[in-house]
Design an enzyme around this catalytic site. Structure first.
Site, PDB file in Angstrom:
ATOM      1  CG  HIS A  78      -3.782  -3.841   3.061  1.00 25.82           C
ATOM      2  ND1 HIS A  78      -2.924  -3.360   3.929  1.00 25.82           N
ATOM      3  CD2 HIS A  78      -4.708  -2.523   2.384  1.00 25.82           C
ATOM      4  CE1 HIS A  78      -2.172  -2.230   3.781  1.00 25.82           C
ATOM      5  NE2 HIS A  78      -3.988  -1.166   2.873  1.00 25.82           N
ATOM      6  CD  GLU A 117      -1.282  -6.306   4.846  1.00 26.34           C
ATOM      7  OE1 GLU A 117      -1.775  -4.985   4.568  1.00 26.34           O
ATOM      8  OE2 GLU A 117      -0.485  -6.307   3.774  1.00 26.34           O
ATOM      9  CB  CYS A 142      -0.867   0.039   1.485  1.00 27.83           C
ATOM     10  SG  CYS A 142      -2.409   1.336   0.866  1.00 27.83           S
TER      11      CYS A 142
END
Length: 549
Positions: A506, A508, A379
């Site tokens: 993102h 994750e 990001c």
């Protein structure tokens, strides 16, 4: 135990198949309610059931989008998703603000037909309606409606109630647990299972005392002592007969047989305990004083490190400590930060907002680019990688994001049309979006299993300026992933570098213990010196498998 049957049974009659499990606890934060709730869901899912989860918070905030990580960090939704391998939505997090907003909106529309709107019954009914509605929404890829809903905080009928309590460290004392359960009973709630958090296994005498004074059987007092890894908590609950209790208490359609999912968890936990080789990643951010701020990022790194059979060491670096101003004011802190960075095997710059520390992040990115160190920018990390490249390779000295310098002559990162500068909440580009790979030779595409596109979660207000794209690609910074319209730059890769990757999304958020996120997996492979051999062997669909050199 069925709680408050008389007032809510008729409301739940049409939802007879749904089973609710409540996990609540004492006033101490961080005793493990989220992990226990996730572990309960995991062992039920391993039995073949479809499980969803809801977290209820008392905050008046409508959502967590405008929280500072230093103000509040709630990790439970992420834990639910990682443990259960499900995808939850914003409606799986219920806050006081959301409930009051929905009731006020109904009143404004005239839904209450001029009646006096009160906490009871309107607010309480709104909570129950929200939970029952959300519990029915599928969270698995197969689209099947959940059979069990695990909830934190609020309680009502047709549920099983867990109570989590911390047993005093050192000599095991039961009085705090007795007092807490007494207060719980005063509210009309009786626990089915009491989860006792303790440093060491619960002594038999202590367990019997809790059983006697809290009016539950000894088998209903569950010891959740400290273990080497959170991956062992589902196994700990399983070994104490929690599944058998569920089957009897909730009449669940579960066969008592060996379960593949828990077998994989045991193998993963055993492997985690046996790791010998180490790999270190420098996490360069602005919230490093509170590691929980980056929990999803850390978990993604852990999943990937485990997949390559390495023990992870995260070196937290406050990005402001890398800046020249720190050298002048606090030279020791400056040199310590740079020593951490230079001694790491890879560099990660995660997402964030605000100008503080951005120059330090670009310093770290520049060092990783020049030293051929594995780098992943997420990001804001990707946006700053573009800014750093523009300054030091393209020669645009004032290149910046309009978030930090609206007057820059080279605005390489700009506002998106969705962004309303006058309002912070609800103005970001959020949720799952499709990214199309534009290059067949992309390293990240190979790590994703040579897919033509991926769908990942986004959360940002700014984007790379598409009008300047050709300037970067001429110098080797390739935008290998873009949105469906080709207008938004989603993935960058640097030619001639071992692993220099940036993603606007993102990844994750979709990393799982047995299924690590490909961008993070690539970073760990590169940091351990195994990326090229992994790619040479062909990595189609193997991101979820342990890697052996």
């Amino acid at each position: 135990l069925v709680v408050s049957v008389s007032c809510t049974l008729h409301q739940l009659s049409s939802h007879a198949a749904m089973k609710y499990i409540l996990v609540t606890g004492g006033v101490i934060s961080g005793i493990g309610k989220g992990i226990i709730a996730s572990s309960v869901g995991t062992i039920l899912k391993s039995c073949g059931l479809h499980v969803t989860a809801i977290k209820i918070d008392p905050y008046i905030n409508i959502d967590a989008g405008t929280f500072s990580p230093y103000e509040h960090v709630d990790l439970d939704l992420g834990n639910y998703e990682r443990f259960l391998d499900i995808r939850l939505t914003k409606d799986n997090n219920l806050t006081t603000g959301k409930i009051y907003q929905s009731v006020i909106n109904k009143e404004r529309r005239g839904d209450y037909l001029g009646k006096t709107v009160q906490v009871v019954p309107h607010i309480t009914d709104a909570i129950q309606e929200w939970v029952m509605r959300q519990a029915r929404i599928s969270v698995d890829d197969d689209g099947v409606e959940p059979q069990v809903c695990v909830i934190e905080v609020i309680c009502w009928s047709r549920l099983i109630l867990f109570y989590c309590e911390r047993i005093t460290t050192g000599e095991q004392k039961t009085k705090p647990t007795q007092n807490s359960v007494r207060e719980l009973r005063g509210l009309g709630l009786s626990p089915d299972l009491i989860m006792c958090r303790c440093s060491t296994p619960l002594e038999t005498a202590v367990k019997e005392k809790i059983s006697m004074f809290c009016h539950v059987e000894p088998t209903q007092v569950i010891c959740v002592h400290d273990v080497s890894s959170v991956y062992r908590v589902p196994l700990l609950l399983e070994n104490q007969g929690v599944v058998s209790y569920f089957c009897q208490r909730l009449n669940l359609p579960v066969e008592m047989r060996p379960r593949k999912m828990l077998t994989k968890w045991k193998e993963m936990a055993d492997r985690s305990d046996r790791l010998l080789e180490h790999v270190s990643i420098a996490l360069v951010g602005k919230y490093t004083k509170l590691s929980d701020s980056y929990t999803s990022v850390i978990k993604a790194l852990e999943h990937s490190a485990l997949a390559i059979n390495h023990k992870l060491e995260v070196k937290y670096i406050d990005s402001a400590d890398l800046e020249s101003t720190t050298l002048q004011d606090e030279p020791v802190k400056y040199h310590e930060a740079w020593q951490k960075l230079c001694s790491s095997h890879g560099v990660l710059v995660p997402g964030g907002f605000g100008v503080r520390g951005t120059e330090g992040k670009m310093q770290a990115i520049s060092w990783a680019r020049k030293q051929n160190k594995p780098f992943l920018g997420v990001c804001l990390g990707m946006q700053l990688a573009v800014c750093e490249f523009a300054r030091n390779v393209l020669g645009w000295e004032d290149a910046n994001s309009t978030e930090f310098n609206p007057e820059s002559k080279h605005p390489v990162v700009i506002d998106m049309p969705e962004h309303n500068p006058g309002q912070m909440g609800g103005t970001m580009r959020l949720g799952k979006r499709r990214t199309i790979f534009k290059s067949n030779t992309s390293v990240l595409r190979k790590l994703y299993g040579d897919l033509e596109y991926v769908e990942e979660r986004h959360r940002h207000r700014f984007e790379v300026n598409p009008e300047l794209k050709h300037h970067f690609e001429k110098k080797g910074l390739q935008f290998v992933g873009q949105d469906e319209e080709g207008e938004r730059m989603e993935v960058i890769e640097l030619e001639g570098h071992g692993y220099f990757v940036g993603v606007q999304y993102h990844p994750e958020f979709t990393s799982r213990p047995i299924k690590p996120s490909p961008p993070y997996f690539g970073l760990l492979l590169a940091a351990a010196g195994k990326l090229q051999s992994y790619l040479a062997k062909g990595c189609l669909g193997k991101c979820c498998q342990p890697f052996h050199a």
